[in-house]
Design a protein around this motif. Structure first.
Motif, PDB file in Angstrom:
ATOM      1  N   PRO A 215     -47.384  32.558 -15.032  1.00 46.59           N
ATOM      2  CA  PRO A 215     -47.485  32.981 -16.395  1.00 46.59           C
ATOM      3  C   PRO A 215     -47.083  31.774 -17.374  1.00 46.59           C
ATOM      4  O   PRO A 215     -46.296  30.886 -17.174  1.00 46.59           O
ATOM      5  CB  PRO A 215     -46.244  34.089 -16.361  1.00 46.59           C
ATOM      6  N   GLU A 216     -47.985  31.851 -18.744  1.00 44.60           N
ATOM      7  CA  GLU A 216     -47.677  30.892 -19.469  1.00 44.60           C
ATOM      8  C   GLU A 216     -48.085  31.434 -20.831  1.00 44.60           C
ATOM      9  O   GLU A 216     -48.645  32.412 -21.049  1.00 44.60           O
ATOM     10  CB  GLU A 216     -48.639  29.577 -19.023  1.00 44.60           C
ATOM     11  N   SER A 217     -47.532  30.849 -21.896  1.00 53.75           N
ATOM     12  CA  SER A 217     -48.062  31.331 -23.349  1.00 53.75           C
ATOM     13  C   SER A 217     -49.472  30.913 -23.453  1.00 53.75           C
ATOM     14  O   SER A 217     -50.084  30.173 -23.148  1.00 53.75           O
ATOM     15  CB  SER A 217     -47.308  30.402 -24.286  1.00 53.75           C
ATOM     16  N   LEU A 218     -49.917  31.993 -24.395  1.00 47.68           N
ATOM     17  CA  LEU A 218     -51.341  31.901 -24.955  1.00 47.68           C
ATOM     18  C   LEU A 218     -51.139  31.128 -26.275  1.00 47.68           C
ATOM     19  O   LEU A 218     -52.268  30.851 -26.929  1.00 47.68           O
ATOM     20  CB  LEU A 218     -51.958  33.299 -25.133  1.00 47.68           C
ATOM     21  N   GLU A 219     -50.093  30.444 -26.620  1.00 52.24           N
ATOM     22  CA  GLU A 219     -49.845  29.784 -27.808  1.00 52.24           C
ATOM     23  C   GLU A 219     -49.323  28.311 -27.467  1.00 52.24           C
ATOM     24  O   GLU A 219     -48.242  28.331 -26.671  1.00 52.24           O
ATOM     25  CB  GLU A 219     -49.013  30.434 -28.890  1.00 52.24           C
ATOM     26  N   GLY A 220     -49.913  27.299 -27.703  1.00 51.91           N
ATOM     27  CA  GLY A 220     -49.509  26.028 -27.133  1.00 51.91           C
ATOM     28  C   GLY A 220     -48.285  25.183 -27.647  1.00 51.91           C
ATOM     29  O   GLY A 220     -47.821  24.369 -27.173  1.00 51.91           O
ATOM     30  N   SER A 221     -47.551  25.742 -28.672  1.00 61.71           N
ATOM     31  CA  SER A 221     -46.696  25.087 -29.498  1.00 61.71           C
ATOM     32  C   SER A 221     -45.094  25.026 -28.433  1.00 61.71           C
ATOM     33  O   SER A 221     -44.941  26.302 -28.068  1.00 61.71           O
ATOM     34  CB  SER A 221     -45.909  25.531 -30.704  1.00 61.71           C
ATOM     35  N   VAL A 222     -44.499  23.940 -28.378  1.00 59.96           N
ATOM     36  CA  VAL A 222     -43.346  23.907 -27.491  1.00 59.96           C
ATOM     37  C   VAL A 222     -42.263  24.678 -28.279  1.00 59.96           C
ATOM     38  O   VAL A 222     -41.074  24.946 -27.698  1.00 59.96           O
ATOM     39  CB  VAL A 222     -42.837  22.672 -27.145  1.00 59.96           C
ATOM     40  N   ALA A 227     -43.199  30.094 -25.108  1.00 61.80           N
ATOM     41  CA  ALA A 227     -43.069  28.940 -24.304  1.00 61.80           C
ATOM     42  C   ALA A 227     -42.518  29.189 -22.882  1.00 61.80           C
ATOM     43  O   ALA A 227     -41.361  29.763 -22.955  1.00 61.80           O
ATOM     44  CB  ALA A 227     -42.817  27.549 -25.015  1.00 61.80           C
ATOM     45  N   VAL A 228     -43.055  29.112 -22.056  1.00 68.41           N
ATOM     46  CA  VAL A 228     -42.722  29.317 -20.574  1.00 68.41           C
ATOM     47  C   VAL A 228     -42.626  28.200 -19.697  1.00 68.41           C
ATOM     48  O   VAL A 228     -43.658  27.191 -19.690  1.00 68.41           O
ATOM     49  CB  VAL A 228     -43.320  30.483 -20.049  1.00 68.41           C
ATOM     50  N   ARG A 229     -41.701  28.045 -18.794  1.00 67.21           N
ATOM     51  CA  ARG A 229     -41.799  27.009 -17.710  1.00 67.21           C
ATOM     52  C   ARG A 229     -41.658  27.802 -16.436  1.00 67.21           C
ATOM     53  O   ARG A 229     -40.940  28.878 -16.465  1.00 67.21           O
ATOM     54  CB  ARG A 229     -40.712  26.091 -18.035  1.00 67.21           C
ATOM     55  N   THR A 230     -42.017  27.233 -15.492  1.00 61.21           N
ATOM     56  CA  THR A 230     -42.352  27.802 -14.045  1.00 61.21           C
ATOM     57  C   THR A 230     -41.686  26.933 -13.146  1.00 61.21           C
ATOM     58  O   THR A 230     -42.288  25.559 -13.126  1.00 61.21           O
ATOM     59  CB  THR A 230     -43.553  28.439 -13.659  1.00 61.21           C
ATOM     60  N   TYR A 231     -40.805  27.231 -12.298  1.00 59.99           N
ATOM     61  CA  TYR A 231     -39.978  26.224 -11.367  1.00 59.99           C
ATOM     62  C   TYR A 231     -40.836  26.197 -10.042  1.00 59.99           C
ATOM     63  O   TYR A 231     -41.549  27.159  -9.833  1.00 59.99           O
ATOM     64  CB  TYR A 231     -38.665  26.480 -11.367  1.00 59.99           C
TER      65      TYR A 231
END
Length: 309
Positions: A215-222, A227-231
Motif C-alpha cells: 500500500p502507498e498513498s495516491l498523493e505524493g507529498s511526504v 504517506a505510507v512506508r512499508t518495511y
C-alpha cells in the motif's frame, strides 16, 4: 527527566523530609514514606545521592485516552479541451483507546507529567494496553486521449490493521514559555497495516496492464497524512504518526500559515480532563486535506499493575 536532574531533586527533597515529617501542601513534593500514600511508587522515585535510598518526588496516576483521527482528501481535474481528466479520493482513520500510567509533580509553578518510569534503565516500562483500528482507502481514476487512443487508468489502495499503542508526552511547562504559548500534548500512535495498491490501465487499442504492490498513498507529498512506508517484513504504517494538540483558541479557517499544531484543546481546572474535537486547520497540507481530531484524556482510578512498595 534526565538522571542528573532527578539526583539534584532527590538531594533537595531529602533534607526537609528528614528534618520534619509533617504533611505537605498538595502543590509540594509528596511525603517520603510510600506506605502513607497509595499514589507513591518506586517508578516515580529518585535515588538519594548520599544514602542510596529511594526518594519519591511524584505521584503515580493512571489516565484513559481516546483518539479518533480522520483525514479526507478529494481532488478533481478536467482539461479544457476534454482530452484529460482525473479524480482522486482518499480516506484514512485511526481510532481507539489506551490506558497509561504517568508520574506527576509540581515544578516551576505548573503540574509536570512524565509517561515513563523516572529510572528507565532500572525499571520495566509502564504497561500501556490499547485497542482500536486503522484504515486507509483510496481511489484514483483517470482518462486521457493520446494519439487518437483513449487510455483509462484506475488506482486503488486499501489497507487496515489494529491499533497497537498510544503514547503521550507533555513538554516541560515553566516560566520561560513565550506569551501566547499554552500547554501542549504530543500524541503518538502505533498502528501497523497490511493491504495493497493496484493499478489497472486499459487502452482502446486493446492494451491492458495490471500492477500490484504494497500500500502507498495516491498523493505524493511526504507531509501528507496518507504517506505510507512499508518495511521488509511487509508491515506498513503512516509516516506521520504523531499529533500535537494545544490549549487556547482554534486556528482560524482562513489562516494560511502551515505547520501549526491543533489548537482548541480545553483542560479542566484540576487538569483531570483534557479534550479536543473538530477539524484541524493550519496543518502542512491545507487546504487539500481535511483533518479531524477528537481526543480525550481523563485521570481515572489506578487499575494497571506496577510496583508500588
Amino acid at each position: 527527566m534526565k538522571r542528573n536532574k532527578l539526583v539534584t531533586l532527590a538531594i533537595l527533597l531529602a533534607v526537609p523530609l528528614a528534618a520534619c515529617m509533617q504533611p505537605q501542601d498538595a502543590g509540594e513534593a509528596p511525603p517520603a514514606n510510600p506506605a502513607n500514600s497509595p499514589d507513591l511508587s518506586e517508578a516515580c522515585s529518585s535515588v538519594d545521592a548520599e544514602t542510596g535510598a529511594l526518594v519519591p518526588f511524584a505521584r503515580l496516576i493512571q489516565v484513559h485516552v481516546e483518539l479518533r483521527y480522520r483525514v479526507d482528501y478529494l481532488n478533481e481535474f478536467n482539461d479544457n479541451d476534454g482530452t484529460a481528466s482525473n479524480r482522486t479520493e482518499m480516506h484514512a482513520l485511526v481510532q481507539g483507546s489506551a490506558d497509561l500510567l504517568a508520574c506527576t509533580w509540581k515544578e516551576f509553578g505548573y503540574n509536570q507529567y512524565m509517561f515513563h518510569p523516572a529510572r528507565e534503565d532500572e525499571l520495566p516500562p509502564f504497561p500501556a494496553p490499547a485497542s482500536g483500528t486503522v484504515s486507509l482507502k483510496g481511489l484514483r481514476t483517470g482518462r486521457a486521449v493520446v494519439h487518437g487512443e483513449t487510455i483509462t487508468t484506475k488506482e486503488t489502495v486499501q489497507a487496515s490493521g489494529k491499533l497497537r499503542g498510544i503514547t503521550l508526552s507533555v513538554p516541560t511547562r515553566d516560566g520561560t514559555m513565550p506569551d501566547g504559548d499554552g500547554t501542549c500534548i504530543e500524541v503518538g500512535f502505533d498502528a501497523p497495516m497490511s493491504g495493497n495498491w493496484t493499478l489497472d490501465v486499459a487502452s482502446t487499442d486493446g492494451t491492458r496492464k495490471h500492477e500490484e504492490r504494497s500500500p502507498e498513498s495516491l498523493e505524493g507529498s511526504v507531509y501528507s497524512a496518507f504517506a505510507v512506508r512499508t518495511y521488509d517484513a511487509g508491515e506498513s504504517e503512516f509516516i506521520n504518526h504523531s499529533l500535537t494538540l494545544c490549549d487556547g483558541p482554534r486556528n482560524r479557517p482562513d489562516q494560511m500559515t502551515q505547520g501549526l499544531p491543533a489548537g482548541g484543546m480545553t483542560i479542566s481546572p484540576d487538569e483531570s480532563v483534557w479534550t479536543r474535537s473538530g477539524e484541524w486547520v493550519g496543518h502542512n497540507t491545507v487546504p487539500a486535506e481535511h483533518r479531524y481530531i477528537d481526543f480525550s484524556l481523563k485521570v481515572v482510578p489506578r487499575t494497571l499493575p506496577y510496583p508500588n512498595p
